[in-house]
Design an enzyme around this catalytic site. Structure first.
Site, PDB file in Angstrom:
ATOM      1  N   CYS A 297      29.464  20.470 -57.445  1.00 19.94           N
ATOM      2  CA  CYS A 297      28.810  21.668 -57.095  1.00 19.94           C
ATOM      3  C   CYS A 297      28.958  22.891 -57.376  1.00 19.94           C
ATOM      4  O   CYS A 297      29.007  24.242 -56.690  1.00 19.94           O
ATOM      5  CB  CYS A 297      27.800  21.825 -55.591  1.00 19.94           C
ATOM      6  SG  CYS A 297      29.847  21.404 -54.366  1.00 19.94           S
ATOM      7  N   ASP A 316      20.456  39.050 -56.645  1.00 18.21           N
ATOM      8  CA  ASP A 316      20.002  38.230 -58.437  1.00 18.21           C
ATOM      9  C   ASP A 316      21.450  37.522 -58.408  1.00 18.21           C
ATOM     10  O   ASP A 316      22.592  37.909 -58.335  1.00 18.21           O
ATOM     11  CB  ASP A 316      19.243  39.376 -58.248  1.00 18.21           C
ATOM     12  CG  ASP A 316      17.997  39.801 -58.291  1.00 18.21           C
ATOM     13  OD1 ASP A 316      17.327  38.507 -57.778  1.00 18.21           O
ATOM     14  OD2 ASP A 316      17.472  40.791 -58.089  1.00 18.21           O
ATOM     15  N   ASP A 317      20.821  37.007 -59.855  1.00 17.36           N
ATOM     16  CA  ASP A 317      22.140  36.100 -60.311  1.00 17.36           C
ATOM     17  C   ASP A 317      22.707  37.280 -60.986  1.00 17.36           C
ATOM     18  O   ASP A 317      24.065  36.903 -61.390  1.00 17.36           O
ATOM     19  CB  ASP A 317      20.771  35.832 -61.372  1.00 17.36           C
ATOM     20  CG  ASP A 317      20.005  34.064 -60.725  1.00 17.36           C
ATOM     21  OD1 ASP A 317      20.912  33.220 -60.342  1.00 17.36           O
ATOM     22  OD2 ASP A 317      19.229  34.093 -61.127  1.00 17.36           O
ATOM     23  N   ASP A 356      22.245  32.672 -65.601  1.00 17.64           N
ATOM     24  CA  ASP A 356      22.453  34.021 -64.729  1.00 17.64           C
ATOM     25  C   ASP A 356      21.620  35.029 -65.825  1.00 17.64           C
ATOM     26  O   ASP A 356      21.051  35.832 -65.239  1.00 17.64           O
ATOM     27  CB  ASP A 356      23.665  34.942 -63.994  1.00 17.64           C
ATOM     28  CG  ASP A 356      24.312  34.641 -63.159  1.00 17.64           C
ATOM     29  OD1 ASP A 356      23.166  33.109 -62.829  1.00 17.64           O
ATOM     30  OD2 ASP A 356      25.206  33.976 -63.034  1.00 17.64           O
ATOM     31  N   GLY A 404      38.652  37.279 -73.679  1.00 18.41           N
ATOM     32  CA  GLY A 404      38.848  36.586 -72.597  1.00 18.41           C
ATOM     33  C   GLY A 404      40.371  36.319 -72.274  1.00 18.41           C
ATOM     34  O   GLY A 404      40.820  37.146 -72.307  1.00 18.41           O
ATOM     35  N   ASP A 489      18.700  30.674 -61.517  1.00 24.17           N
ATOM     36  CA  ASP A 489      18.929  29.295 -62.100  1.00 24.17           C
ATOM     37  C   ASP A 489      19.057  28.521 -60.757  1.00 24.17           C
ATOM     38  O   ASP A 489      19.735  28.786 -59.734  1.00 24.17           O
ATOM     39  CB  ASP A 489      20.399  29.602 -63.256  1.00 24.17           C
ATOM     40  CG  ASP A 489      21.550  29.915 -62.460  1.00 24.17           C
ATOM     41  OD1 ASP A 489      21.326  30.804 -61.417  1.00 24.17           O
ATOM     42  OD2 ASP A 489      22.752  30.488 -63.338  1.00 24.17           O
TER      43      ASP A 489
END
Length: 497
Positions: A297, A316-317, A356, A404, A489
């Protein structure tokens, strides 16, 4: 279909094939007996669809056993059809005289026709053709004519013996970093026939020597036994046993063989749950020592905890930003690794993060990667990062990874911050209306399967299917559904959440 995987030590145990590429028509009209999976599926389909004769090419012990099993299978299904066993030499020639005669008698009792000195020159859609021109009609043709190595081994550059990887007593090939075991290996120091019993007894030697190759220490030598127990099913609930020249047969031998076979296979069906190592669990802050934290999960914090710290309802996503009249959406997401394969895990994480953006009806624009690697050496870090970025690019396509952050920790965690552009109004959760149809573009339940896999309770085929679906992109589905009232999603909190 994927980039190369680097290694320090490699072990090859790919078994054999009974395909006969040099026999005209075999590839088009016959089914090799090995690998077993494809053969079993094709045979069961044939057995259920109707009547027809069967031809088995190769009359060794394996071919004889297969022919008798197929004859019994046709009879038990109520199907008409004759099984013919063909060999260019003698049937079951590797057995002693008494055992061989018992197998021939068992085939006669089952109605299996056996032809010796019968060289097959061609396989057609109607059967097989012999060297003397005789045609043997058959609707199903299979080959069990000995052990054949896979052709790609010839491209490796390591020493081979008749196509098989030549290994010494430590199971190392001509390249000390490459080991081989099982039927694909040739024991140069003490040659033996291809038989599963040798492969099984090589396993502890291989396990020890792989560890020695990586960590140092002496290697163990493999000393194969001189003879082994041969248990041959005779088609019904009777079997033959031979060892050291002694032959026994009858229902008792079948029960013995059946018990050995089932006990061996049960080891693969009833796997004991594996515990997460204690240092890892402590680092993860696991409160319950009997249950690993659920990666299925996404290892998310509970909704209750989130509601307590977030102002207002969970939205929202992705967030919508208005920049100079252009609407940009931005979202971040990450996953704890649910597979040891960095390339596959990166694909899953990228699809997860892009979900998303797709769910808002936006077009992905750019991505930032967040990578947490398990503690490992610099060379391993470089290898793993190479695989991760290759997997991410396979999903992101033309969406650039513009930067990143990487760090080390107790286990692998992969995530992406993704931006997207909306040319029309974003699709939000608030647009849902009573009476709307609910469309799911993927099956639900991946978290359940992965939670079961963490406890050793899920079937391997189910886990593999789930991972494959998780790595499938949703861009095309989102485009098709771009006129929806609402879209989201389904991830860590499940469909209901």
């Amino acid at each position: 279909g994927r980039p190369p995987v680097a290694y320090d030590s490699c072990s090859i145990d790919i078994g054999i094939t009974s395909a006969m590429p040099a026999l005209p028509g075999f590839a088009d009209h016959a089914v090799p007996a090995k690998p077993l999976g494809p053969f079993a599926a094709r045979w069961e389909a044939f057995r259920q669809q109707g009547d027809g004769d069967v031809a088995v090419i190769g009359g060794g012990v394996a071919g004889a056993e297969l022919a008798m099993a197929m004859a019994h299978g046709l009879r038990s299904a109520g199907r008409a059809g004759t099984v013919t066993l063909l060999d260019s030499g003698r049937i079951a020639d590797e057995l002693f005289y008494t055992a061989r005669q018992k197998i021939l008698a068992a085939m006669d009792a089952l109605g299996v026709r056996h032809r010796e000195e019968a060289e097959v020159t061609e396989v057609t859609s109607e059967g097989v053709v012999l060297a003397d021109g005789e045609a043997i009609p058959a609707a199903f043709v299979t080959g069990a004519a000995g052990a054949r190595p896979y052709g790609w081994l010839g491209e490796t550059g390591i020493d081979l013996h008749e196509g098989f990887v030549s290994v010494g007593p430590t199971l190392q090939s001509s390249d000390p970093a490459i080991f081989a075991a099982g039927d694909c290996a040739h024991l140069a120091h003490d040659p033996r026939p291809k038989a599963g019993v040798y492969a099984v007894r090589q396993a502890p030697i291989l396990s020890h020597n792989l560890r020695a190759a990586l960590a140092g220490g002496p290697m163990r030598r493999h000393r194969p036994q001189k003879d082994y127990l041969k248990l041959v099913s005779l088609g019904e609930k009777t079997a033959l046993a031979q060892k050291f020249g002694t032959t026994l047969s009858g229902p008792l031998m079948w029960r013995w063989k059946d018990r050995i076979d089932r006990r061996f296979m049960d080891r693969f069906r009833d796997l004991k749950p594996m515990r997460v190592e204690t240092p890892n669990r402590v680092a993860l802050g696991a409160a319950d020592e009997t249950e690993p934290p659920c990666g299925g999960c996404g290892s998310k914090a509970g909704r209750g905890a989130l509601r307590a710290v977030l102002a207002g309802p969970v939205g929202d996503d992705a967030a919508v930003l208005d920049i100079g009249g252009a609407r940009q959406v931005i979202s971040t997401d990450h996953l704890k690794a649910v597979t040891e394969d960095p390339w596959l895990m990166a694909r899953i994480a990228a699809v997860h993060a892009l979900g998303d953006i797709w769910a808002m009806g936006a077009t992905p624009q750019a991505a930032l990667a967040t990578i947490l690697l398990p503690r490992m050496s610099d060379p391993l870090q470089a290898r793993t990062l190479t695989e991760i970025m290759a997997g991410a690019r396979a999903v992101l396509g033309e969406v650039p990874v513009v930067g990143g952050h990487t760090s080390l920790g107790p286990e692998m965690v992969l995530g992406f911050t993704v931006t997207g552009l909306c040319e029309r109004d974003p699709i939000t959760l608030s647009g849902a209306r009573p009476g709307d149809a609910l469309i799911l573009t993927k099956p639900i339940g991946s978290g359940t399967v992965l939670a079961g896999e963490m406890r050793g309770l899920a079937r391997g085929a189910d886990v593999a299917a789930v991972l494959a679906r998780m790595a499938e992109g949703q861009g095309a589905a989102a485009e098709i559904l771009s006129g929806a009232h609402a879209m989201t999603d389904v991830t860590g909190f499940g469909l209901a959440g």
